[in-house]
Enzyme design. Structure first.
Site, PDB file in Angstrom:
ATOM      1  N   PHE A 105       0.640  -1.466  -0.191  1.00  0.00           N
ATOM      2  CA  PHE A 105      -0.062   0.027  -0.191  1.00  0.00           C
ATOM      3  C   PHE A 105       1.179   1.113  -0.487  1.00  0.00           C
ATOM      4  O   PHE A 105       1.405   1.374   1.280  1.00  0.00           O
ATOM      5  CB  PHE A 105      -1.313   0.326   1.149  1.00  0.00           C
ATOM      6  N   ASP A 140       9.189   2.617   1.084  1.00  0.00           N
ATOM      7  CA  ASP A 140       7.758   3.427   2.187  1.00  0.00           C
ATOM      8  C   ASP A 140       7.995   3.213   3.738  1.00  0.00           C
ATOM      9  O   ASP A 140       7.851   1.975   4.224  1.00  0.00           O
ATOM     10  CB  ASP A 140       6.709   2.573   0.687  1.00  0.00           C
ATOM     11  N   LYS A 156       2.851   9.802   8.218  1.00  0.00           N
ATOM     12  CA  LYS A 156       2.487   9.459  10.088  1.00  0.00           C
ATOM     13  C   LYS A 156       2.476  10.304  11.277  1.00  0.00           C
ATOM     14  O   LYS A 156       2.647  11.039  11.285  1.00  0.00           O
ATOM     15  CB  LYS A 156       2.452   7.900   9.847  1.00  0.00           C
TER      16      LYS A 156
END
Length: 399
Positions: free
Chosen positions: A138, A223, A252
C-alpha cells in the site's frame, strides 16, 4: 452535539468514501480518547500509527501554539527556517542527504516515483521507466500511488491507470530477480507491509533487492510511511536489515498528529531541479514546527529503546492469548506494529472491542492490527489484552 446528531449531519453532508465507524472522537490525551458522549477508549489505532507520541503531546502542542502566533504559512519560494532545521535533523539521523516536504504519505511516494523516473532519464535513458512493487503493498491514494499499490481493490473504477508498474510477491527474491531488468528505474518496497497484513521483509530479501538495483542502475525506495520513526523499534525500519535504500518516504508519525510528509534521498538520487516538483503547503512553518518537536522527542526521549521493551511485552501477551483460541493463526510484526492473523473475519472482534472501550482495527479482512502510541505503558497493554481476551472468549463460545 451528541454522537447521534453528528453522525446524522455527516451522513447528510459528507461524501461516502469512508466506511465510517459510528464513533465521534472529540478529545484525546496520551493513549486515551473520548467520544462525543463522554465514553473513554484505549486507542490502539492511534490515527493509524500517526499519534506516535499519543494524543496532544505537550511538546507538539507547545510548538504549534508558539508557531501559530508567528507564521502559519509562507511560500516555498523562500527559505523556511523550521523546514531547514527539520531537513537537517532527518538527514543527520538517517543515511540520507536531502529532504523534500509535502503533506502526506501518498504525496511522499508520488514524489519518490517521479524522482526515480527523472533520475533514470538523466543518468541512463528515456526507456528506463519501469517500477517494481510488491503484491499486497500500500503506497497511497493518488492515481500513481494506487497503481504502485499491489492491491486491485484500490484501483477498481479508476482505470486507465498509469503504465510501467510491475508487481511481484512480497519476500519472493526469485520473482523479484525475474522482474527487475535494464528497463527498471526503481523498486518500491515496505520493510513491513502494514495495510497488507503486517508482514515483515526478510533481511535476505531486502539485501537481494539492493543488489538487483545496483546491478541494473535502479533506485531502491523504502516506503517507511508506517514503519518510520521508531514504530518498529528502530528510528527507521531499514536499520533492522543492514540495507540502505536510495530514497525513503515518511509521514504519519513525523508530525506528531499534524499532517506532514517527507521524501529523503541520497545525494546521487536527488536530481530534482527548480520546477520539477513542488507542494504549496509542503514544509510550511507550522507543520515543520510540529514535526521538529515530535522528532526531537522521539530521538532524545528514549522512545526507540522503549518501543523495543514495550513492544516485546505486547507481542508476548498476544502470543500467550493466541494459544487459547484455535481461530488465531499467527502473531507477527516488529516493535509496536503488530498483527494477529485469524482464520475468521476480524470485524466482529473490532466492533466488540470498541463496545468494551478498546480501539483496534482489521486489515485484509482477518488480521487484527495493533499500532498504539509509542508511549503506551504496560498497564495499558495489560488492559487492552484483557479486553481482547473477553471479546475472543465470547466469539469462541459461538463458533
Amino acid at each position: 452535539m451528541n454522537t447521534k446528531e453528528i453522525i446524522e449531519l455527516g451522513d447528510k453532508y459528507l461524501m461516502r468514501n469512508y466506511g465510517r465507524i459510528p464513533l465521534v472522537p472529540v478529545k484525546g490525551e496520551g493513549v486515551r480518547m473520548w467520544d462525543a458522549d463522554g465514553r473513554e477508549y484505549l486507542d490502539f489505532v492511534s490515527g493509524i500509527a500517526v499519534n506516535a507520541l499519543g494524543h496532544s503531546p505537550l511538546a507538539v502542542v507547545e510548538a504549534v501554539s508558539e508557531q501559530v502566533k508567528k507564521m502559519i504559512h509562507c511560500s516555498n519560494l523562500y527559505y523556511i527556517e523550521n523546514q531547514v532545521l527539520l531537513a537537517k535533523l532527518l538527514v543527520e539521523n538517517s543515511c540520507m542527504d536531502k529532504a523534500f516536504f509535502c503533506n502526506s504519505g501518498a504525496e511522499a511516494n508520488e514524489a519518490a516515483l517521479k524522482l526515480a523516473r527523472k533520475y533514470a532519464k538523466i543518468k541512463h535513458n528515456q526507456e528506463k521507466v519501469e517500477i517494481v512493487t510488491a503484491l499486497n503493498s500500500f503506497h497511497g491514494r493518488t492515481l500513481f500511488t494506487i497503481t504502485a499499490t499491489g492491491q486491485p481493490k484500490y484501483q477498481k473504477g479508476f482505470e486507465p491507470l498509469p503504465g510501467g508498474i510491475k508487481y511481484v510477491p512480497y519476500n519472493d527474491l526469485q520473482a523479484l530477480q525475474e522482474a527487475v531488468g535494464p528497463s527498471t528505474c526503481a523498486v518500491l518496497l515496505e520493510p513491513v507491509q502494514g495495510e497488507g497484513g503486517v508482514h515483515a521483509a526478510s533481511a535476505g530479501y531486502l539485501k537481494g533487492a539492493k543488489a538487483l538495483c545496483e546491478e541494473y542502475g535502479a533506485l531502491l525506495i523504502f516506503d517507511e510511511v508506517q514503519t518510520g520513526l521508531a514504530r518498529t523499534g528502530r528510528l527507521f525500519a531499514y536499520e533492522h536489515f543492514g540495507v540502505e535504500p536510495d530514497i525513503i518516504t515518511l509521514a504519519k508519525a513525523l508530525g506528531g498528529g499534524f499532517p506532514i510528509g517527507a521524501m529523503l534521498a541520497k545525494e546521487e538520487a536527488a536530481v530534482f531541479q527548480p520546477g520539477d516538483h513542488a507542494s504549496t503547503f509542503g514544509g510550511n512553518p507550522l507543520a515543520c514546527a510540529a514535526a521538529l518537536a515530535a522528532l526531537e522527542e522521539i530521538i532524545d526521549g528514549g522512545i526507540v529503546r522503549y518501543v523495543n521493551d514495550i513492544g516485546a511485552i505486547l507481542y508476548n501477551k498476544l502470543v500467550e492469548l493466541s494459544s487459547k483460541y484455535d481461530f488465531v493463526k499467527e502473531v507477527r510484526g516488529r516493535g509496536l506494529l503488530l498483527g494477529m492473523e485469524l482464520s475468521i473475519e476480524g470485524k466482529d472482534i473490532v466492533s466488540a472491542c470498541q463496545e468494551k472501550g478498546l480501539l483496534i482495527n482489521c486489515v485484509g479482512g482477518n488480521v487484527l492490527r495493533f499500532v498504539p502510541p509509542l508511549i503506551v505503558d504496560s498497564t495499558e497493554v495489560k488492559k487492552a489484552v484483557e479486553i481482547l481476551d473477553q471479546v475472543m472468549s465470547d466469539i469462541d463460545s459461538k463458533l
